[in-house]
Scaffold this motif. Structure first.
Motif, mmCIF file in Angstrom:
data_model
loop_
_atom_site.group_PDB
_atom_site.id
_atom_site.type_symbol
_atom_site.label_atom_id
_atom_site.label_comp_id
_atom_site.label_asym_id
_atom_site.label_seq_id
_atom_site.Cartn_x
_atom_site.Cartn_y
_atom_site.Cartn_z
ATOM 1 N N GLN A 189 0.815 -1.215 0.000
ATOM 2 C CA GLN A 189 0.000 0.000 0.000
ATOM 3 C C GLN A 189 0.845 1.260 0.000
ATOM 4 O OE1 GLN A 189 -3.147 -0.854 3.226
ATOM 5 N NE2 GLN A 189 -4.135 0.469 1.727
ATOM 6 N N PHE A 190 1.814 1.286 0.908
ATOM 7 C CA PHE A 190 2.720 2.433 1.009
ATOM 8 C C PHE A 190 4.142 1.886 0.960
ATOM 9 C CE2 PHE A 190 -0.987 3.309 3.733
ATOM 10 C CZ PHE A 190 -1.505 4.417 3.071
ATOM 11 N N LEU A 212 5.930 10.084 16.961
ATOM 12 C CA LEU A 212 5.413 9.672 15.651
ATOM 13 C C LEU A 212 6.104 8.390 15.208
ATOM 14 C CD1 LEU A 212 5.184 13.040 13.681
ATOM 15 C CD2 LEU A 212 3.325 11.739 14.771
ATOM 16 N N VAL A 213 5.317 7.418 14.797
ATOM 17 C CA VAL A 213 5.896 6.153 14.346
ATOM 18 C C VAL A 213 6.518 6.322 12.970
ATOM 19 C CG1 VAL A 213 5.391 3.756 13.752
ATOM 20 C CG2 VAL A 213 4.236 4.824 15.716
ATOM 21 N N CYS A 214 5.808 7.027 12.107
ATOM 22 C CA CYS A 214 6.274 7.169 10.723
ATOM 23 C C CYS A 214 6.823 8.575 10.513
ATOM 24 C CB CYS A 214 5.123 6.899 9.757
ATOM 25 S SG CYS A 214 5.594 6.962 8.027
ATOM 26 N N ASP A 215 7.993 8.646 9.958
ATOM 27 C CA ASP A 215 8.622 9.919 9.656
ATOM 28 C C ASP A 215 7.712 10.723 8.703
ATOM 29 O OD1 ASP A 215 10.167 12.004 8.835
ATOM 30 O OD2 ASP A 215 11.915 10.786 8.291
ATOM 31 N N PRO A 216 7.308 11.926 9.114
ATOM 32 C CA PRO A 216 6.416 12.716 8.248
ATOM 33 C C PRO A 216 7.002 12.945 6.860
ATOM 34 C CG PRO A 216 6.584 13.717 10.428
ATOM 35 C CD PRO A 216 7.584 12.601 10.389
ATOM 36 N N ALA A 217 8.319 12.889 6.744
ATOM 37 C CA ALA A 217 8.939 13.076 5.429
ATOM 38 C C ALA A 217 8.515 11.985 4.456
ATOM 39 C CB ALA A 217 10.463 13.089 5.573
ATOM 40 N N LEU A 218 8.154 10.825 5.012
ATOM 41 C CA LEU A 218 7.684 9.733 4.150
ATOM 42 C C LEU A 218 6.212 9.904 3.784
ATOM 43 C CD1 LEU A 218 9.349 6.639 5.899
ATOM 44 C CD2 LEU A 218 9.979 7.628 3.692
ATOM 45 N N ARG A 219 5.586 10.941 4.322
ATOM 46 C CA ARG A 219 4.154 11.146 4.066
ATOM 47 C C ARG A 219 3.907 12.540 3.501
ATOM 48 N NH1 ARG A 219 1.191 9.364 9.621
ATOM 49 N NH2 ARG A 219 -0.629 9.707 8.284
ATOM 50 N N PRO A 220 4.512 12.846 2.375
ATOM 51 C CA PRO A 220 4.324 14.195 1.825
ATOM 52 C C PRO A 220 2.861 14.424 1.442
ATOM 53 C CG PRO A 220 5.395 12.752 0.220
ATOM 54 C CD PRO A 220 5.317 11.989 1.510
#
Lengths: 158, 289, 754
Positions: free
Chosen positions: C85-86, C146-154
């Motif tokens: 998915q991601f 945060l579990v997921c680095d926001p950079a990975l979620r642009p």
């Protein structure tokens, strides 16, 4: 004392001399050294029964035994159930009852069932469930496995 | 699994000498159903593994001498379950041996190993305590016997000195006969480690022996000589306060994931009352006070 | 027509592949020996969350036989990430671990012993990070890391939260719906793991200028695509071998460690092999736990007025397919009922826990537990029979119970009534017993694409090629039966080839109980293509107009006579022999603006009914009778249908009465492995288990088949809990219903009673 040892084992009727590492389990040696991969590895703590073999006629978890411990013994694995390519009635019953689904637990189920029927030729449902309680089936085909064992028992001498 | 040396002595003397030489670096191998798990997960890393199964004195045997039954160090649970003498005189031990793991485990696991592991949850410990078993030990200074209650010390600890090993477990045949029963608490009906192990024995003189495990550092034995617990005519309610006091040794761990302390303590009472009823029911007719 | 005496459709034919399974000859992945193979062991840390400062591989490399110790530094930079998915999962942990068991490095050595020894010697200097996200509450707490680095979620407005995605579905106006009674409760569904008896395994080897990968995967073609992308190889240079999995249950759908193995194989130039331990599979796959709050609005007569859900699913550190589980599962939260207003809000929450993934039922068991239990509470308050309340609201055939989606595709009332009859609903209950009944419905695939090739060989034997994975559901048998039925060839003369992307044509995936329907139709069409070719052949041979020739079940009917197909084949192929090859394709196309991307191909509909007793002193549940009735459309192989339904029912009992992952404060699984994670054994079965099917031949698959295998699991929990309620008067909204939990509820209720 040593870390390698030559052992003499009768495996599925054939006498074998094998050099084994003393810390290797019977399961390791069957699968890796003898390439008898019908015996399966899953939990390695004696809970799932996928690695069940017969040692001198008794069902045991091959993951919990060192190979050196069977020196001088007779070991039967699932590969030893059929004779001359002919399935045993127990194996036939497993096919007829639809007892094998994914099949990964079936080698162990067959060995446990074989030992059970040697001890109790005509078991009750409860005795089958007790006799196979050490063999997990995650397809949870327990009903059909039990039925297969009962069918094989009814079929008379195996 | 890490490597080790493997020794296969043929006499008790040889085994004792190796044990004495290596001390804590040696591990005794009988059934191996717990040991091999430890080898694999790295929690047990011996230099030498001493296999006891080639020692003729320890070969699987159950001997009925008339006054006692002696179970050798290499006798497995299946042998015990199937032995007529054990079934006749020690039904609670049979009930306990019968629920140690699966058929595959019972074909391999030994009674001596079950005790020497020192697990607080060992199924066979409570019946051995109720039956007043004796443990036969051999070591560098010779052989000795000690009561099971002294032999069991605490988690993973038994009263063996350096160089010592168990050669047999002896069960004196109860005289006069007693009624006894074993029960346990598990999370499922299939094979499981018990959250409570419990054995009850009552004799015709009104003495009740109760042993329970998995609720503290070791299995405990408590004895009631008041005659109240053994009285078949007294109600469960009347026995409850006394039974509660019998469980005073129970200190179940709050860290356990198998059952909460509250549940274990409550179930001790339930299982205690049940086992007591069964034991009284099994007391040979005519021997009730 | 049932033809129980044959091997065609409707026959309980013996399993194709059964012989190998009862002789030990079946080659599962771990049974395959690659020459010159290196054994791989993973390196992990004993904590969930840590910052990796440095990795020292010196000592590990000195172990004799060690050929490679791979860390993230040995991979292309930035470390490639992947996922269905991601693209969020790194091939090896990159500077940080996010869950207990996440691989940080991997050793390849000549022996298993050497690999294990070296793995222990890899020194990872790290800082354990406290305050991990281990629960729904943690994940919703804005103060949590945060579990997921926001950079990975642009471009993701939720990037600063631990909510990976929010899904909103519904219709009508819940707020305006006039209810006589509103029942509102929260239900918890436990974290459970697949526990396939075959642990996951992976191998990879250089293959010319490409790569070969072996995996226990359910979706070989998805793996081929991902490996191709990660290694920048054309699909034709990525060969995936997917031997029959020893149980999948969804846990083997998606790639996990195959990319790592591929890099290790290319780096060493040798085949590499990694077979996980069962314990490691606990850290690789699980079902999302969930907290589901539901408000149900009723009229006094039991008519449903609205349903309002808020469902929080706890996914892991990487999403895998978990977010699709959340959307697809919650989409059907309102169930198979006629409800004028529905509102669904579902969240996929990130955590510092092992990734959750697809698991039999795909999100439906969680929402069904809440919905069906809440219906029972409404029925109790309203004084309406629980069966009656369900029947009153159940969608009729053809009703669009979810507006805009596939209408109800079965006579569902028949299924429910059969379950009720089999459990003796309404008959007097023995003392101390209780009954419960619950309904589950799950969408089949919403999109799909399956191809099959069928070869009719010169001697009249048949090869069927399919990219489906037979993981126990019996796909091989079913496809062989379809070919047997169509071509009139006995099963013994049919082989089904699977598990090699260089041999079998494309199949999207083996999931959502699709294969009998989608691949089944592809096989059927391939067979029909062969029939058409035979027709043409016969027309040419006998100089008859094609329209006057009929080919059915192995017979070629000419106007004046009937000839066995094989004769026509032999005559037509002539001296050189050869074969006829048929291709079949089955698509389930996407629907662009559909919330799930497509409508349901079919529904798996099940009603489960339970009768049980509860030990009033210990809380142990004793299931006296377990009835599971599934609408299967048509049972292509009744014995296999029964086996799958039995198995799903018992697996459902697992999470209902015993299974749950227990975490410590640091997010590590305490009951890892087979000793303390309890699954049902042969001694934990219902006293009586009745699996029944409804067959109205109204499914979209061959001969009217629908998908099966998940249905019997969906509604076990609410049925059992309802029976416990009837037996004891207790309402329990957490699973599993362990003896201790039931006892605690009894104790608390006794306390309240005074």
């Amino acid at each position: 004392m040593s870390d390698m040892l030559q052992i003499e084992v009768k495996v599925n009727g054939a006498q074998r001399l094998i050099d084994v590492a003393v810390h290797h389990t019977l399961l390791d040696v069957l699968r890796d050294d003898l390439e008898l991969t019908g015996t399966k590895e899953c939990c390695v703590v004696g809970e799932c029964g996928a690695c069940t073999v017969l040692v001198d006629g008794r069902a045991m978890n091959s993951c919990l035994m060192l190979a050196v411990e069977v020196d001088g013994s007779e070991v039967t694995t699932v590969e030893g159930l059929a004779t001359d390519g002919r399935l045993s009635p127990l194996q036939e019953a497993f096919l007829d009852a639809g007892a094998a689904q994914c099949g990964f637990c079936i080698s162990g189920q067959l060995m446990a069932a074989h030992a059970l029927l040697s001890r109790i030729p005509h078991p009750t449902v409860e005795e089958v469930n007790e006799g196979l309680a050490g063999n997990l089936c995650r397809c949870a085909g327990y009903e059909q496995i039990t039925q297969a064992v009962l069918m094989a028992a009814e079929g008379g001498d195996r | 699994m890490r490597g080790f040396q493997y020794a296969r002595p043929v006499t008790v003397g040889e085994a004792v000498a190796l044990l004495d030489e290596y001390g804590p670096d040696a591990r005794l191998l009988a059934g191996g159903t717990d040991l091999v798990i430890g080898f694999r997960d790295g929690s047990i890393r011996p230099k030498v593994v001493i296999d006891l199964k080639r020692i003729s004195e320890l070969r699987p045997s159950i001997e009925h001498t008339g006054e006692s039954i002696s179970i050798s160090a290499c006798a497995v649970m299946t042998d015990i379950v199937e032995h007529a003498g054990v079934r006749e005189h020690f039904p609670a031990l049979v009930e306990a041996a019968q629920v140690v793991g699966s058929v595959q485990i019972r074909n391999r696991a030994t009674l001596a190993g079950n005790i020497c592991n020192g697990s607080p949850a060992a199924d066979t410990a409570p019946p051995l305590l109720v039956y007043d078993a004796m443990v036969a030990v051999s070591g560098p200074t010779g052989a000795r016997r000690m009561p099971i209650d002294e032999f069991i010390v605490g988690p993973k600890r038994v009263a063996l000195e350096r160089g010592e090993l168990v050669t047999a477990i002896e069960l004196p045949i109860p005289d006069p006969p007693i009624g006894s029963a074993y029960t346990r608490l598990t999370r499922r009906w299939g094979t499981d480690l018990a959250s409570i192990t419990l054995c009850c024995g009552v004799d015709g003189a009104g003495v009740t022996r109760l042993a329970y495990g998995s609720v503290g550092p070791r299995a405990f034995l408590v004895v009631d000589e008041s005659g109240i617990l053994a009285d078949p005519h007294m109600s469960d309610d009347a026995k409850a306060p006394l039974l509660d006091r019998m469980f005073a040794e129970a200190t179940p761990s709050p860290r356990s994931m198998r059952a909460s302390p509250e549940y274990r303590l409550a179930m001790l009472r339930v299982l205690g009352a049940r086992a007591l009823r069964t034991a009284i029911g099994r007391l040979p007719k005519g021997s009730t006070t | 027509m049932m033809r129980a005496d044959s091997t065609g459709v409707g026959a309980s034919a013996q399993r194709v592949g059964g012989y190998g399974r009862v002789t030990g000859l079946q080659q599962y992945l771990a049974d395959i020996r690659l020459p010159d193979v290196l054994h791989v062991k993973l390196v992990t840390l004993d904590c969930a969350r840590a910052k990796i400062r440095s990795i020292d591989t010196t000592a590990a490399k000195q172990v004799p036989g060690v050929r490679l110790v791979m860390t993230a530094a040995d991979l292309p930079q930035p470390v490639p990430r992947f996922g269905p998915q991601f693209q969020d999962r790194p091939i090896l942990a990159d500077r940080e671990t996010k869950y207990h068991g996440e691989p940080i490095a991997a050793v390849a050595a000549e022996t298993k012993d050497a690999a294990e020894e070296a793995a222990e010697l890899v020194q990872v200097e790290h800082e354990v990070l406290s305050g991990g996200v281990f629960s729904v509450a943690d994940a919703l707490n804005p103060a949590s890391p945060l579990v997921c680095d926001p950079a990975l979620r642009p471009d993701d407005p939720l990037a600063d939260t631990n909510t990976r995605r929010e899904h909103r579905f519904g219709w009508g106006d819940v707020e305006a719906a006039p209810a006589d009674l509103v029942v509102e409760n929260s239900y918890e569904f436990p974290m459970v793991t697949h526990f396939a008896i075959e642990p996951h395994g992976f191998m990879a080897a250089p293959d010319g200028n490409g790569i070969a990968v072996w995996s226990t995967i359910q979706h070989p073609y998805l793996l081929q695509k991902m490996i191709g992308q990660i290694l920048d190889l054309p699909l034709a240079k990525v060969r995936v071998f997917a031997p029959d999995p020893g149980g999948g249950f969804g846990g083997k759908q998606n790639p996990k460690l195959e990319p790592l193995l591929a890099f290790m194989a290319l780096r060493t130039g040798r085949p590499v092999r990694l077979i996980l331990t069962l314990d490691e599979t606990f850290q690789a796959v699980r079902r999302s736990s969930a907290e589901v709050r539901v408000r149900t609005g009723f009229k006094n007569d039991g008519t449903l007025v609205f349903e309002d859900f808020e469902a929080n699913f706890l996914a892991g550190a990487y999403i895998d397919i978990a977010d699709r589980v959340v959307s697809k599962g919650s989409y059907l939260a309102a169930g198979p009922y006629r409800v004028p207003a529905v509102r669904i809000l579902a969240r996929t929450l990130l955590s510092h826990l092992p990734p959750s993934t697809a698991f039999r039922g795909f999100g439906i068991p969680q929402v069904t537990w809440a919905r069906e239990s809440n219906l029972d509470e409404g029925a109790r308050v309203l004084g309406i029979d629980r069966l009656e309340l369900r029947l009153r609201n159940l969608a009729h055939r053809g009703e669009e119970f979810v507006p805009g989606d596939t209408p109800a595709d079965g006579n569902w009332k028949e299924t429910v009534q059969k379950a009720a009859d089999l459990i003796g609903w309404g008959t007097p209950l023995p003392p101390g017993r209780g009954r419960g009944l619950a309904i589950g419905v799950k969408s089949g695939p919403t999109t799909g694409l399956s191809y099959s090739t069928v070869r009719l060989l010169a001697d009249g034997s048949v090869l069927v090629y399919s990219g489906t994975s037979d993981m126990g559901q019996g796909a091989r048998t079913v496809f062989a039966q379809v070919a047997s039925e169509e071509l009139g060839i006995p099963l013994e003369r049919i082989s089904v080839v699977m598990g090699d992307t260089s041999v079998v044509p494309y199949d999207q995936q083996t999931s959502a109980s699709r294969s009998s329907v989608l691949m089944g139709n592809a096989v059927l069409r391939a067979c029909r293509s062969i029939q058409a070719q035979l027709q043409a052949l016969a027309a040419r041979l006998y100089d008859i107009d094609e329209a006057e020739i009929e080919v059915r079940k192995g017979l070629v009917r000419l106007p004046d006579r009937t000839i066995p197909m094989v004769e026509v084949l032999e005559a037509g192929l002539g001296r050189l022999g050869g074969e006829l090859t048929g291709h079949g394709e089955m698509r389930k196309d996407a629907v662009p603006d559909h919330p799930l991307g497509g409508t349901a191909a079919f529904f798996e509909f099940n009603c489960t009914a339970i009768e049980l007793e509860v030990d009033p002193e210990t809380g142990h549940i004793n299931i006296v009778r377990h009835v599971t009735v599934s609408d299967v459309g048509r049972a292509l192989n009744p014995i296999q249908v029964a086996g799958q339904d039995d198995g799903a029912a018992i697996m459902g009992l697992g999470h209902t009465i015993m299974e749950h992952i227990i975490l410590d404060e640091e997010g590590r699984i305490r009951n890892i492995g087979a000793i303390d994670y309890r699954i049902p054994t042969s001694l934990d079965l219902p006293q009586e288990l009745v699996s029944a099917s409804i067959e109205n031949a109204d499914g979209p698959g061959p001969y009217g088949v629908k998908g099966i295998s998940e249905g019997a699991l969906l509604a076990v929990s609410p049925a059992v809990a309802a029976a416990v309620t009837e037996a004891t008067g207790l309402i329990i909204r957490d699973l599993p219903l362990t003896p201790q939990r039931v006892w605690e509820a009894m104790r608390d209720s006794a306390k309240e009673a005074g």
